[in-house]
Design an enzyme around this catalytic site. Structure first.
Site, mmCIF file in Angstrom:
data_model
loop_
_atom_site.group_PDB
_atom_site.id
_atom_site.type_symbol
_atom_site.label_atom_id
_atom_site.label_comp_id
_atom_site.label_asym_id
_atom_site.label_seq_id
_atom_site.Cartn_x
_atom_site.Cartn_y
_atom_site.Cartn_z
ATOM 1 C CE LYS A 87 88.620 -100.004 48.525
ATOM 2 N NZ LYS A 87 87.822 -99.524 48.711
ATOM 3 C CB SER A 162 88.115 -96.495 51.141
ATOM 4 O OG SER A 162 87.870 -97.355 50.278
ATOM 5 C CB SER A 186 85.459 -95.816 48.158
ATOM 6 O OG SER A 186 85.599 -95.727 49.608
#
Ligand code: GLN
Length: 518
Positions: A87, A162, A186
């Site tokens: 990420k 997210s 997330s």
């Protein structure tokens, strides 16, 4: 069709565990595994947009080095040669790191986050950086400054957020494993809506050093994968004490891999949280959740209902604590230290702008709407006249929520609920309605407020829309292994019933050459 000893012919369809065994047995090379994933990325990521940056050269260089070491008989870690996506919230030395924000466009960190150093030490090729909501604020990846990620099950839908990029990368077979971060859901919510597995470890179980901070008392790094065992394998690589993070737990990583291999629930007391289900949950979500419970009961688990009365205040509490911490953490984007620097211009602009005017122009241009909203909320909640009424009060309610968990764990071994109230919604549907977006995390947020570990496991497809549903398993702090044991048991029961992994039911993505890419 199978490859040599039981591996799928298409290496991108193999699990990390399968790849690791085949690599160790020298049936396949790390270079060939990495190239297969890069080719897949070329074929499908134009449609999915899971990646913000791909590092073909770096990934292949690591893979070749692993192959060379293997030939020379060097003793290698279990996941050596198994590629991973990261990420874009974790700093990667010399590789762009943006946290999905325009304010960090072009920034090259001078150092690696501890988790990235650990991936490198585990000799895992880093495929690239995955898309995310700006500074991890969001539940759909639509708040990325670089455009949304699409759900591989239906490209018109959100992949969750997210960490939608990491979940979509794994769900579309561009990476067998990915790193996510979970402040309020997330990792788990994207896993749920993409039919993948995501784990949020115990707070402090994985280092946050070098991870761009959203809300430091809630943030936690964790694994995204397609199987429970794969998630545990990655958890073990990144977990464990780090002296560079003052909140890191100085204790061994719980035996997550062993638990995932065992996958057992017999005699276990499972508590269904009354407040995390029922009204407001999509019928197909509740149905798949109930069916999963029945399967666990059939395996010898004892199911009972528990009540956590303060969970009704969890969302309100979170949306005071998170913006407060975020407004403080995001003060560092001051146009001086990192990334973007905008000098005010236009007819009204000063001839010789002050630092403050440059800072204001930079933050105005560099931050998106959601980030600005939360900075304003947090600054307000922390202001001297309102500190006690908002931030102070929220901290007290946070304690009550943690006490609800403690009381529940006096009665049961693990807690369960659906991960999200609905399946993946359509891109654009909630972008202008922050409250509706926030409600996506109603079942995941209490866990972060109490610092507990939780796992999202695919529970099937909602009959009304054919989209994935996630089953959440919550364990007491430092009992991460317990959630993996339950998750693996459920995964086995369900894949037996489906006749294979849930992702086998996903519709094909078409690659550039017009071939079926699935
Ligand atoms: N969707 C939640 C939020 O917007 C959770 C984000 C996260 O876990 N990073 O804050």
């Amino acid at each position: 069709m199978t490859h040599r000893s039981g591996l799928p012919a298409d290496l991108t369809r193999a699990s990390a565990d399968q790849l690791s065994r085949a690599l160790a047995a020298r049936e396949i090379s790390a270079a060939e595994v990495t190239q297969a994933h890069l080719d897949r990325m070329t074929g499908v990521d134009e449609r999915v947009h899971a990646f913000l940056h791909r590092d073909d050269e770096g990934a292949l260089a690591t893979a070749r080095a692993v192959d060379d070491e293997r030939t020379r008989g060097v003793d290698l870690p279990a996941l050596a040669g198994v590629p991973v996506a990261v990420k874009d919230i974790a700093c990667t030395r010399g590789m762009p790191t943006t946290a999905g924000s325009a304010i960090l466009r072009g920034w090259l960190p001078p150092y690696d986050a501890t988790i990235v150093s650990r991936l490198r030490a585990a000799r895992m090729p880093l495929l690239g950086k995955t898309n995310m909501d700006e500074f991890a604020m969001g539940s759909s990846t639509e708040h990325s400054a670089y455009g949304p990620t699409h759900n591989p099950w239906d490209l018109t839908r959100i992949p969750g957020g997210s960490g939608g990029g990491s979940a979509a990368a794994v769900a579309s077979f561009q990476a067998p494993l990915a790193i996510g971060s979970d402040t309020g859901g997330s990792i788990r919510q994207p896993a749920a809506v993409t039919g993948t597995v995501g784990a949020k470890p115990t707070y402090g179980g994985v280092s946050r050093y070098g991870v761009i901070a959203l809300a430091s008392s809630l943030d936690q790094i964790g694994p995204c994968a397609r199987t429970v065992l794969d998630a545990a394998l990655l958890h073990e690589v990144v977990g464990g004490h780090d002296p560079m993070d003052s909140t890191s737990i100085d204790a061994p990583v719980p035996p997550v891999v062993e638990a995932a291999r065992r996958g057992q629930v017999r005699g276990l007391r499972i508590g269904v949280v009354r407040e995390l289900g029922g009204q407001g949950y999509q019928p197909g979500v509740s149905q798949r959740f109930e069916e999963a419970l029945a399967l666990l009961q059939g395996e010898g688990a004892q199911i009972q209902e528990v009540t956590c009365p303060h969970f009704e205040y969890a969302l309100a509490t979170y949306y005071l604590i998170l913006p407060s911490e975020a407004s403080s953490n995001l003060a560092r984007y001051d146009a001086m230290r990192y990334g973007l620097r905008v000098t005010p211009d236009g007819p009204e602009a000063p001839d010789d702008p002050s630092n403050e005017q440059v800072m204001a122009a930079t933050r105005d241009a560099g931050f998106g709407t959601e980030v600005k909203r939360r900075i304003i909320l947090g600054t307000y909640a922390l202001s001297s006249g309102y500190y006690d009424a908002y931030y102070g009060q929220a901290q007290k309610v946070r304690t009550l929520i943690a006490q609800d968990f403690t009381a529940a764990f006096d009665q049961v071994d693990v807690l369960v609920s659906p991960v999200t109230p609905t399946t993946a919604f359509t891109i654009g549907a909630k972008i202008d309605d922050p409250l509706a977006m926030y409600l996506s995390d109603i079942a995941t947020i209490p866990v972060n407020l109490a610092g507990l570990p939780a796992l999202s496991v695919p529970a099937g497809l909602a009959p009304e829309d054919g989209l994935p549903v996630g089953f959440q398993v919550i364990a007491p702090a430092m009992a991460d292994d317990r959630m993996y044991a339950v998750g693996a048991a459920l995964e086995r029961l369900l894949t037996d019933r489906w006749g294979g992994p849930l992702l086998d039911q996903a519709p094909p993505l078409i690659d550039r050459a017009g071939k079926l890419g699935n």
